[in-house]
Design an enzyme around this catalytic site. Structure first.
Site, PDB file in Angstrom:
ATOM      1  N   TYR A   1       7.892  35.628   2.909  1.00  9.07           N
ATOM      2  CA  TYR A   1       7.324  36.875   2.385  1.00  9.07           C
ATOM      3  C   TYR A   1       8.360  37.637   1.559  1.00  9.07           C
ATOM      4  O   TYR A   1       8.076  38.028   0.432  1.00  9.07           O
ATOM      5  CB  TYR A   1       6.779  37.748   3.520  1.00  9.07           C
ATOM      6  CG  TYR A   1       5.288  37.632   3.737  1.00  9.07           C
ATOM      7  CD1 TYR A   1       4.626  36.409   3.647  1.00  9.07           C
ATOM      8  CD2 TYR A   1       4.521  38.744   4.038  1.00  9.07           C
ATOM      9  CE1 TYR A   1       3.270  36.302   3.866  1.00  9.07           C
ATOM     10  CE2 TYR A   1       3.161  38.651   4.265  1.00  9.07           C
ATOM     11  CZ  TYR A   1       2.542  37.427   4.173  1.00  9.07           C
ATOM     12  OH  TYR A   1       1.198  37.335   4.385  1.00  9.07           O
TER      13      TYR A   1
ATOM     14  N   GLU B   1       8.033  38.244  -7.078  1.00  8.34           N
ATOM     15  CA  GLU B   1       6.958  38.930  -7.797  1.00  8.34           C
ATOM     16  C   GLU B   1       7.487  40.194  -8.471  1.00  8.34           C
ATOM     17  O   GLU B   1       7.245  40.421  -9.668  1.00  8.34           O
ATOM     18  CB  GLU B   1       5.820  39.287  -6.835  1.00  8.34           C
ATOM     19  CG  GLU B   1       5.058  38.079  -6.330  1.00  8.34           C
ATOM     20  CD  GLU B   1       4.077  38.405  -5.209  1.00  8.34           C
ATOM     21  OE1 GLU B   1       3.631  39.576  -5.111  1.00  8.34           O
ATOM     22  OE2 GLU B   1       3.753  37.494  -4.430  1.00  8.34           O
TER      23      GLU B   1
END
Length: 177
Positions: free
Chosen positions: A103, A110
């Site tokens: 994560y 991102e």
């Protein structure tokens, strides 16, 4: 170009996960599914597809690795559960533990790609509308990227916390069986 569009379309199929969650076809809450899928779609279409200049950045490699490993484990886990009615203990552990690293890798990748796309967003003014126009409306895609980054601030800890709760529940349930 055609394979790039196919790759993007395959990632876009994740939109169905939002609908599945919304209509109760899966147990995942929409509050966890919506931000996760939306961020992937934004990065896939709104950043990588729209600004090919950044596709060679290192963050693309870490993003693809993070997303791919996550999905391989996830679908293997659900495949075992559907086919056999259970998943091996090692796969259960991987399903509910690898996110601890993946994560943060995915979110960092991102956000990094959005950051590196900002100059191209500003320079090209792609997807932006300037006034004056018939609609008397202005929109700047560059600033939308800042809004997207701002959404990561509350959503990332929420998703991570949700997964920590899922991990605790799944692994403690496995110990009692």
């Amino acid at each position: 170009m055609a394979s790039e569009v196919h790759d993007h379309l395959a990632q876009s199929a994740a939109f169905l996960e939002i609908l599945h969650s919304l209509f109760g076809l899966v147990r995942s809450p929409v509050t966890a599914t919506l931000p996760q899928v939306s961020s992937r779609l934004y990065v896939t279409w709104g950043v990588l597809y729209s600004f090919p200049e950044i596709r060679t950045h290192f963050f693309v490699v870490s993003l693809v690795i993070g997303w791919s490993v996550t999905e391989i484990i996830r679908y293997a886990f659900f495949g075992f559960k559907e086919a056999l009615g259970f998943a091996p203990a090692w796969l259960l552990w991987l399903r509910y533990s690898t996110f601890l690293i993946l994560y943060p890798v995915g979110i960092t990748s991102e956000l990094g790609l959005i950051y590196y796309a900002l100059p191209y967003m500003k320079e090209t003014e792609k997807y932006s509308f300037r006034m004056p126009n018939k609609l008397n409306f202005s929109f700047d895609y560059y600033y939308l990227a800042f809004l997207a980054v701002g959404i990561y601030v509350p959503c990332s800890p929420h998703l991570y916390g949700y997964m920590l709760g899922q991990r605790k529940k799944a692994l403690s349930k496995a110990k009692t069986q």
